[in-house]
Design a protein around this motif. Structure first.
Motif, mmCIF file in Angstrom:
data_model
loop_
_atom_site.group_PDB
_atom_site.id
_atom_site.type_symbol
_atom_site.label_atom_id
_atom_site.label_comp_id
_atom_site.label_asym_id
_atom_site.label_seq_id
_atom_site.Cartn_x
_atom_site.Cartn_y
_atom_site.Cartn_z
ATOM 1 N N ALA A 56 40.757 38.223 0.329
ATOM 2 C CA ALA A 56 40.152 38.932 -0.806
ATOM 3 C C ALA A 56 39.914 40.401 -0.478
ATOM 4 O O ALA A 56 40.094 41.263 -1.340
ATOM 5 N N HIS A 57 39.539 40.701 0.746
ATOM 6 C CA HIS A 57 39.283 42.092 1.129
ATOM 7 C C HIS A 57 40.557 42.929 1.030
ATOM 8 O O HIS A 57 40.537 44.042 0.515
ATOM 9 N N VAL A 58 41.664 42.387 1.508
ATOM 10 C CA VAL A 58 42.948 43.093 1.439
ATOM 11 C C VAL A 58 43.397 43.230 -0.008
ATOM 12 O O VAL A 58 43.832 44.299 -0.442
ATOM 13 N N HIS A 59 43.264 42.151 -0.774
ATOM 14 C CA HIS A 59 43.709 42.172 -2.163
ATOM 15 C C HIS A 59 42.913 43.175 -2.999
ATOM 16 O O HIS A 59 43.492 44.011 -3.699
ATOM 17 N N VAL A 60 41.600 43.109 -2.918
ATOM 18 C CA VAL A 60 40.762 43.999 -3.729
ATOM 19 C C VAL A 60 40.961 45.453 -3.312
ATOM 20 O O VAL A 60 40.993 46.352 -4.164
ATOM 21 N N THR A 61 41.119 45.690 -2.027
ATOM 22 C CA THR A 61 41.398 47.053 -1.564
ATOM 23 C C THR A 61 42.693 47.562 -2.192
ATOM 24 O O THR A 61 42.763 48.703 -2.658
ATOM 25 N N GLY A 62 43.716 46.719 -2.234
ATOM 26 C CA GLY A 62 44.986 47.099 -2.858
ATOM 27 C C GLY A 62 44.850 47.342 -4.351
ATOM 28 O O GLY A 62 45.364 48.324 -4.886
#
Length: 165
Positions: free
Chosen positions: A118-124
């Motif tokens: 989720a951290h990688v996705h939301v950052t993207g």
């Protein structure tokens, strides 16, 4: 004989906006998918399945409802769940309600993966879209896409799409 309707062609500004939407949508989804594959070995579709399951009581959902929520075919979701089950992120069981349907349930491993991904996705999502738009433009885009989805769902109820707003 069927009456042929007059085609309402897009004007130049509409054509530019339409092409920008198609190109931007394609590039955005590809980049978000690449980020998840590179960091966690999962696709954007697998991530979305984990998200949908995480939002449900007991982290489970009937396969047919999951397919509808993602606006994917049942066979596509079945193939994706096959891979996720082999990886240990979900399990499938017969529906406790009627025994006929199949329920996908997220495992603890799936939840742990989601919490990291989720951290990688939301950052993207922020970097590639949200932070590039003015808040009112982003909200307007959401309204337009909701109107389009509502129209398509009402015109094609067999899609049975269930989404949260």
């Amino acid at each position: 004989m069927t009456e042929q309707r007059q085609t309402r062609w897009l004007n130049e500004a509409q054509q530019r906006a339409w092409r920008a939407l198609v190109l931007g949508h394609t590039l955005l989804l590809d980049r978000l998918d690449d980020d998840l594959r590179e960091s966690f070995g999962i696709s954007l579709t697998e991530y979305e399945i984990l998200v949908r399951l995480s939002e449900r009581p007991s982290h489970c959902m009937r396969m047919a409802h999951l397919a509808a929520a993602l606006a994917h075919s049942r066979s596509r979701v079945t193939h994706t769940i096959d891979r996720m089950e082999k990886a240990g992120y979900v399990v499938r069981t017969a529906s406790p309600e009627d025994g006929r349907g199949v329920v996908a349930t997220m495992t603890d491993e799936g939840m742990a993966l989601l919490e990291q991904a989720a951290h990688v996705h939301v950052t993207g999502v922020r970097e590639y879209l949200v932070d590039l738009a003015e808040p009112e433009d982003f909200e307007a885009m959401g309204r337009v896409m909701n109107a389009s989805a509502d129209h398509l769902i009402s015109a094609h109820p067999e899609m049975e799409v269930r989404r949260s707003r």
